[in-house]
Design a protein around this motif. Structure first.
Motif, PDB file in Angstrom:
ATOM      1  N   GLU A 118     -34.773  33.340 -11.935  1.00 29.97           N
ATOM      2  CA  GLU A 118     -33.961  32.512 -12.574  1.00 29.97           C
ATOM      3  C   GLU A 118     -32.567  33.392 -12.675  1.00 29.97           C
ATOM      4  O   GLU A 118     -32.615  34.565 -13.142  1.00 29.97           O
ATOM      5  CB  GLU A 118     -34.266  31.881 -13.669  1.00 29.97           C
ATOM      6  N   LEU A 119     -31.480  32.819 -12.434  1.00 26.47           N
ATOM      7  CA  LEU A 119     -30.315  33.671 -12.560  1.00 26.47           C
ATOM      8  C   LEU A 119     -29.558  33.168 -13.972  1.00 26.47           C
ATOM      9  O   LEU A 119     -29.701  32.140 -14.648  1.00 26.47           O
ATOM     10  CB  LEU A 119     -29.069  33.082 -11.640  1.00 26.47           C
ATOM     11  N   LYS A 120     -28.539  33.872 -14.285  1.00 27.74           N
ATOM     12  CA  LYS A 120     -27.868  33.829 -15.723  1.00 27.74           C
ATOM     13  C   LYS A 120     -26.755  32.702 -15.536  1.00 27.74           C
ATOM     14  O   LYS A 120     -26.537  31.816 -16.505  1.00 27.74           O
ATOM     15  CB  LYS A 120     -27.173  35.123 -16.104  1.00 27.74           C
ATOM     16  N   ALA A 121     -26.235  32.573 -14.315  1.00 25.97           N
ATOM     17  CA  ALA A 121     -25.212  31.536 -14.177  1.00 25.97           C
ATOM     18  C   ALA A 121     -25.462  31.176 -12.580  1.00 25.97           C
ATOM     19  O   ALA A 121     -26.098  31.677 -11.785  1.00 25.97           O
ATOM     20  CB  ALA A 121     -23.956  32.385 -14.155  1.00 25.97           C
ATOM     21  N   PRO A 122     -25.235  29.793 -12.284  1.00 27.04           N
ATOM     22  CA  PRO A 122     -25.523  29.240 -10.860  1.00 27.04           C
ATOM     23  C   PRO A 122     -24.758  29.917  -9.814  1.00 27.04           C
ATOM     24  O   PRO A 122     -23.779  30.257 -10.042  1.00 27.04           O
ATOM     25  CB  PRO A 122     -25.310  27.772 -11.228  1.00 27.04           C
ATOM     26  N   ILE A 123     -25.207  29.806  -8.673  1.00 26.04           N
ATOM     27  CA  ILE A 123     -24.686  30.289  -7.542  1.00 26.04           C
ATOM     28  C   ILE A 123     -24.870  29.077  -6.655  1.00 26.04           C
ATOM     29  O   ILE A 123     -25.761  28.469  -6.213  1.00 26.04           O
ATOM     30  CB  ILE A 123     -25.310  31.419  -6.805  1.00 26.04           C
ATOM     31  N   GLU A 124     -23.417  28.282  -6.526  1.00 28.48           N
ATOM     32  CA  GLU A 124     -23.386  27.106  -5.572  1.00 28.48           C
ATOM     33  C   GLU A 124     -24.200  25.962  -6.284  1.00 28.48           C
ATOM     34  O   GLU A 124     -24.812  25.380  -5.509  1.00 28.48           O
ATOM     35  CB  GLU A 124     -23.788  27.429  -4.239  1.00 28.48           C
ATOM     36  N   GLY A 125     -24.313  26.127  -7.578  1.00 31.53           N
ATOM     37  CA  GLY A 125     -25.057  25.068  -8.130  1.00 31.53           C
ATOM     38  C   GLY A 125     -26.465  25.093  -8.494  1.00 31.53           C
ATOM     39  O   GLY A 125     -27.130  24.160  -9.049  1.00 31.53           O
ATOM     40  N   ILE A 155     -31.838  35.719   1.249  1.00 32.33           N
ATOM     41  CA  ILE A 155     -30.567  35.870   0.725  1.00 32.33           C
ATOM     42  C   ILE A 155     -30.534  36.959  -0.150  1.00 32.33           C
ATOM     43  O   ILE A 155     -32.031  37.405  -0.766  1.00 32.33           O
ATOM     44  CB  ILE A 155     -30.269  34.636  -0.295  1.00 32.33           C
ATOM     45  N   GLY A 156     -29.566  37.746  -0.635  1.00 34.42           N
ATOM     46  CA  GLY A 156     -29.560  38.630  -1.743  1.00 34.42           C
ATOM     47  C   GLY A 156     -29.018  38.157  -3.021  1.00 34.42           C
ATOM     48  O   GLY A 156     -27.904  37.742  -3.158  1.00 34.42           O
ATOM     49  N   LEU A 157     -29.690  38.420  -3.941  1.00 33.15           N
ATOM     50  CA  LEU A 157     -29.248  38.195  -5.329  1.00 33.15           C
ATOM     51  C   LEU A 157     -29.120  39.254  -6.002  1.00 33.15           C
ATOM     52  O   LEU A 157     -29.835  40.018  -6.405  1.00 33.15           O
ATOM     53  CB  LEU A 157     -30.373  37.129  -5.985  1.00 33.15           C
ATOM     54  N   ALA A 158     -27.799  39.397  -6.600  1.00 29.93           N
ATOM     55  CA  ALA A 158     -27.590  40.715  -7.369  1.00 29.93           C
ATOM     56  C   ALA A 158     -28.447  41.008  -8.613  1.00 29.93           C
ATOM     57  O   ALA A 158     -28.489  39.973  -9.448  1.00 29.93           O
ATOM     58  CB  ALA A 158     -25.826  40.624  -7.887  1.00 29.93           C
TER      59      ALA A 158
END
Length: 208
Positions: A118-125, A155-158
């Motif tokens: 889960e990300l802190k903010a959405p990437i492409e929604g 994909i790569g997630l920072a």
């Protein structure tokens, strides 16, 4: 270019926030001195208020005696520092089979396993991703995820954008965890499993 196997196992990048962060800063040096590493501190409302400290040895093991040693070491410090103002229950556990992933080395060690991120903010929604881990490179977690119409892609997630990540409990993961535990020759504890409730839980600890 950074190789996916070249990560520092002691680096812990995904950090707690709020009260959990304060508790982590307090107990992590204690765990380090005992030869353990902190995985996560979580404060929840179940059974009143529960402070869960997840820890493990550098090789990923955590025995019943280890849980007891950690409990006896951190309980007096938490009482004296009085960071938790209300009464609380202290719970010491290993990360469990469907463990949280907090270090770059975790994503390397468990490459090939299914995980949820889960990300802190959405990437492409989109904030949530689920798929097979492919390692860690250049500050990014690599995961083969279902991208809908685009199909499955790596994909790569920072790391800096990740709010939380953990393994998905599957039959394959259970078999892998049992194989690793057998290889180490040590009993592995599940998430929230403790040696002796009277020894490893501090019930109704009142603030000083």
């Amino acid at each position: 270019m950074q190789n996916s196997n070249e990560v520092a196992p002691s680096d812990r990048f995904i950090q707690e926030t709020g009260l959990a962060a304060d508790l982590a800063a307090l107990v992590e040096p204690v765990l380090d001195s005992l030869g353990f590493r902190l995985v996560r501190v979580e404060v929840s409302g179940r059974d009143g208020k529960t402070v869960q400290i997840m820890a493990e040895r550098p090789d990923g093991s955590m025995t019943i005696d280890d849980c007891e040693a950690v409990s006896k070491a951190v309980s007096p410090i938490l009482d004296v520092q009085d960071i938790v103002s209300d009464s609380y229950r202290l719970e010491i556990s290993s990360p469990g089979i469907d463990r949280p992933l907090v270090r770059p080395s975790d994503f390397v060690d468990w490459a090939g396993s299914e995980a949820k991120i889960e990300l802190k903010a959405p990437i492409e929604g989109r904030k949530r991703f689920r798929g097979r881990l492919e390692g860690f490179e250049n500050g990014e977690v690599l995961i083969e995820a279902d991208l809908g119409e685009a199909g499955h892609k790596v994909i790569g997630l920072a790391m800096a954008l990740i709010a939380g990540a953990r393994l998905v409990l599957t039959d394959e993961l259970i078999r892998e965890a049992l194989t690793r535990a057998k290889a180490k020759g040590k009993e592995q504890l599940g998430d929230g499993v403790e040696a002796d409730p009277d020894e490893l839980k501090t019930d109704d600890v009142e603030g000083l």
